[in-house]
Design an enzyme around this catalytic site. Sequence first.
Site, PDB file in Angstrom:
ATOM      1  NE  ARG A  31      43.059  57.599  43.579  1.00 34.32           N
ATOM      2  CZ  ARG A  31      43.810  57.883  44.645  1.00 34.32           C
ATOM      3  NH1 ARG A  31      45.049  57.443  44.704  1.00 34.32           N
ATOM      4  NH2 ARG A  31      43.324  58.585  45.647  1.00 34.32           N
ATOM      5  CG  ASN A 385      30.303  14.737  51.844  1.00 38.30           C
ATOM      6  OD1 ASN A 385      30.889  14.460  50.802  1.00 38.30           O
ATOM      7  ND2 ASN A 385      30.261  15.964  52.333  1.00 38.30           N
TER       8      ASN A 385
END
Length: 466
Positions: A31, A385
């Site tokens: 389910r 960076n």
Amino acid sequence: MLAIAPPMTTAMTDPASPLAIVVLAAGKGTRMKSDLHKVLHPIAGRPMLMHLLASAAELAPQHQVVVAGHGRDQLEKALAGAATIAVQDPQLGTGHAVQQAEAALAGFEGDVLILYGDVPFVRAETMRAMLERLHGADNPAVVVLGFEPADTLQYGRVIAQNGVVAKMVEHKDASEAERACRLCNSGLMAVRGSELFGLLARVGNDNAQGEYYLTDIVNVANGDGRVCAVVVTDDADEVMGINSRGELAIAEARWQDKRRAAAMADGATLVAPETVWFAWDTKVGRDVTIEQNVVFGPGVTVADKVVIHAFSHIEGGSLHEGVSVGPFARIRPGSVLEEGSRIGNFVEMKATRLGKGAKANHLTYLGDADVGESANIGAGTITCNYDGYFKHKTVIGARAFIGSNSSLIAPIKIGADAIVAAGSAVSRDVSDGELRLVRAEQLIKPGWADQFHDAMKKKKADKAKG
Ligand code: UD1
Ligand code: MG
């Protein structure tokens, strides 16, 4: 919190009795409609199985066995050796599942606690109560954890009187009278290791589902004239099973409600508690204010007197005392905001230390950076960076002033007390106390714009005349 019927007399608890836990997790979990194993679906950022193992760990089990079927590779990876995996293939019922743990528990004579991987919120306190009952004066063969849900749904029923079980019956096998019984089986059981597998060996599958029911060990033991007991929890939430995404969301909501209440009880103000989402390991101090719509990912520590403004997303960060964050801030893993530092709106931090009293108040990205005490990072500053291959570090000294709209091209060092002029793209180190200005020389032409407008207006007018 935990009602045990009948009130127990002298429980002969043997605190030294070693413990093994067996977690059933071989069901298909159909389910959930998921490629991810059901018990690995996260609640508060942590797989539900890990919530359960963490509670069981409070009882210091000697053995942990997880019974796996479908998706066992995923379980192996997630557990990384933290538990033994026993394989159940095919899946012939809960009793058959527990039987698969026999080899892993060979020679183990202590207590065995059987848990369900999809029932993750059973409290250690409840597990302890089951084990205590197992060592009660009447020496029960099996202890069942029962509960009385508002709706008995398809749960197996526990037919009991005064806490002693007369019969366990699955909903599908039950008579009308048995279905009227409100005491349900949570599925969890405690049994001695010396007895468990002998009882299981005598369980058949002649029932409505053709399965080997774990619950039948109670009926087998009863047949031998042994007592089987039920411990009843009055907290139906703790035995809630998770079988679908809907139930997963309900479990998440209940977990969050409890966590919010705990944060407030510990002295934090949550302006709109229902909009704050914690992770399983969020730590929150006293006199902290958390405004609306704040989300915590894992790995966050919030010290006393921190203010987190609305719509901030914080993950893997340490916020020291008196820090102010947001609104609309994003903190990513490896961030440390030291005492009294501030980040404002649309500021993102990653793997960055912001020193004591330092500020980045507007529209900034700080990645792989170390920002000194009392530095001021102007609006729109970006630490560049990443070069497409590697990440590089930016170090900014104490009291440095980074002018707005600057790009700091890492690896780079800006010295203490240095000033970077607004709009600079800095690619070489700046010394302590230096001014760095990286802009083109300005060209100044007084009156040029006025002349330009006059000329253009005239041209347009001439063209209109034809
Ligand atoms: C079981 C109980 C029922 C109880 C209910 C509580 C039995 C016979 N029935 O029913 O009394 O009220 O739980 O939720 O025990 N599993 C395996 N292998 C299997 C079958 C199941 O590992 O062959 C695992 C599942 O992954 C799950 C747990 O056992 O974690 C329970 O299985 P499930 O099929 O949900 O049992 P129920 O029929 O709901
Ligand atoms: Mg079930």
